[in-house]
Design an enzyme around this catalytic site. Structure first.
Site, short mmCIF file in Angstrom:
data_model
loop_
_atom_site.label_atom_id
_atom_site.label_comp_id
_atom_site.label_asym_id
_atom_site.label_seq_id
_atom_site.Cartn_x
_atom_site.Cartn_y
_atom_site.Cartn_z
N LYS A 125 0.84 -1.20 0.00
CA LYS A 125 0.00 0.00 0.00
C LYS A 125 0.88 1.25 0.00
CE LYS A 125 -3.85 -2.31 2.23
NZ LYS A 125 -4.45 -2.78 3.48
N ASP A 128 -11.11 3.01 3.90
CA ASP A 128 -11.48 1.60 3.81
C ASP A 128 -13.00 1.42 3.69
OD1 ASP A 128 -9.72 -0.51 3.64
OD2 ASP A 128 -9.29 -0.59 5.79
N GLN A 167 -4.77 -1.32 9.65
CA GLN A 167 -4.71 -2.66 9.05
C GLN A 167 -5.31 -3.70 10.00
OE1 GLN A 167 -3.44 -3.47 5.88
NE2 GLN A 167 -4.28 -5.46 6.33
#
Ligand code: NDP
Length: 294
Positions: free
Chosen positions: A54, A121, A98
């Site tokens: 990422k 997200d 995460q």
């Protein structure tokens, strides 16, 4: 019949190039550099790989990318304080914590603490709710990537029968909302569904997000259907190596389907590319400027 292979890797590369162009326009027109911060708690090897990817891909697209690494013993209060700091930082437009998080931390509470405008997200309940009622929202990256592949392959999805196997908050449910928004007739199947194979056989669009290696078999697929395999399952390949397989038995499905995503190289690369796209959208919305066409 042999299905078209939907090349998610190539599509994702094109999307990343479009994001890089958008970032260039944001800078040139508004002096705005989209910023993404990824928070990683602990040493989970798969998470470390994802976070590294990422960060690298964000930087390549010109996004100001930052990583905060916290040790596995980090407490909830400490993580919430980090999130509060990022919420307050105007240079940070996207925050991604995460998952999975260590057991002492309540993941739902952490997601809830992220400013919904920075929730790239798309996991915050505010964004899930906005998606459900058809308002502009940050949309979960993997299902948004699946929708892009489907629209690229099929064009208008109106009236098609879509079956999603899996009802998680991060894949199955937002996928169902997106396909409903695209005017599909949507069935969401799960572990209690009766006659799963018969449901699958009705699907013009079959999305597998189960987490069970090669569970969806060739005879479950309607001839000519478009199959999107979200599954990422690591199997022991011997010699101490692993191989990645999807939730669909590819060798069987490719003989029946009209089009199918491979694993790897299908949905996987789309997830990070969409994250970058979401970061640009978040930055523009926060700055009150239009998202460049790219
Ligand atoms: P979850 O474990 O959160 O959800 C799995 C879903 O599958 C649940 O809804 C479960 O039903 C359902 N399910 C489990 N067993 C069966 C069964 N035998 N029959 C029918 N339904 C079943 O997984 P995720 O949604 O997070 O992920 C799904 C897959 O996608 C995984 O392989 C994951 O690695 C992959 N993934 C890939 C991503 C990518 O970037 N390519 C990103 C995210 C996930 P119930 O609700 O009843 O328990």
């Amino acid at each position: 019949m042999t299905a078209d292979i939907i090349d998610g890797k190539a599509f994702a590369a094109g999307l990343r190039a479009r994001v890089a162009a958008q970032v260039g326009e944001c800078r040139a027109r508004h002096g705005l550099t989209p910023g993404l911060t990824v928070v990683l708690v602990g040493e989970d090897p798969a998470s470390q790989v994802y976070v590294r990817n990422k960060g690298r891909q964000a930087a390549e697209a010109g996004i100001a990318s930052n990583e905060i690494r916290l040790d596995a013993g980090t407490g909830q209060a400490e993580l919430l304080a980090v999130v509060a700091g990022l919420n307050a930082d105007p240079a940070v437009h996207g925050i991604l914590v995460q998952l999975p998080l260590p057991p002492q931390i309540d993941a739902a509470a952490v997601i809830d603490a992220i400013d919904p405008a920075k929730d790239v997200d798309g996991f915050h309940v505010r964004n899930a709710g906005r998606l459900a009622v058809g308002l502009p929202a940050m949309v979960s990256c993997t299902p948004r990537g699946c929708l892009m592949l489907l629209e690229d392959q099929l064009g208008d999805l109106s009236g098609l029968d879509a079956v999603i196997v899996g009802r998680s908050n991060i894949v199955g449910k937002p996928m169902a909302q997106l396909l409903l928004g695209a005017n599909c007739t949507v069935t969401t199947a799960h572990s209690r569904t009766r006659g799963l194979d018969a449901h699958c056989r009705r699907a013009d669009i079959l999305v597998a997000a189960v987490g069970r290696p090669e569970m969806i078999r060739g005879p479950w697929i309607k001839p000519g259907a478009t199959v999107i395999d979200v599954g990422m399952n690591r199997l022991d390949a011997g010699n101490g190596k692993t191989r990645l397989v999807g939730d669909v038995c590819f060798a069987e499905a490719v003989e029946v389907a009209g089009a199918i995503t491979p694993v790897p190289g299908g949905v996987g690369p789309m997830t990070v590319a969409v994250l970058l796209s979401n970061t640009v959208t978040a930055a523009c919305r926060q700055a009150g400027v239009e998202v460049p066409a790219g």
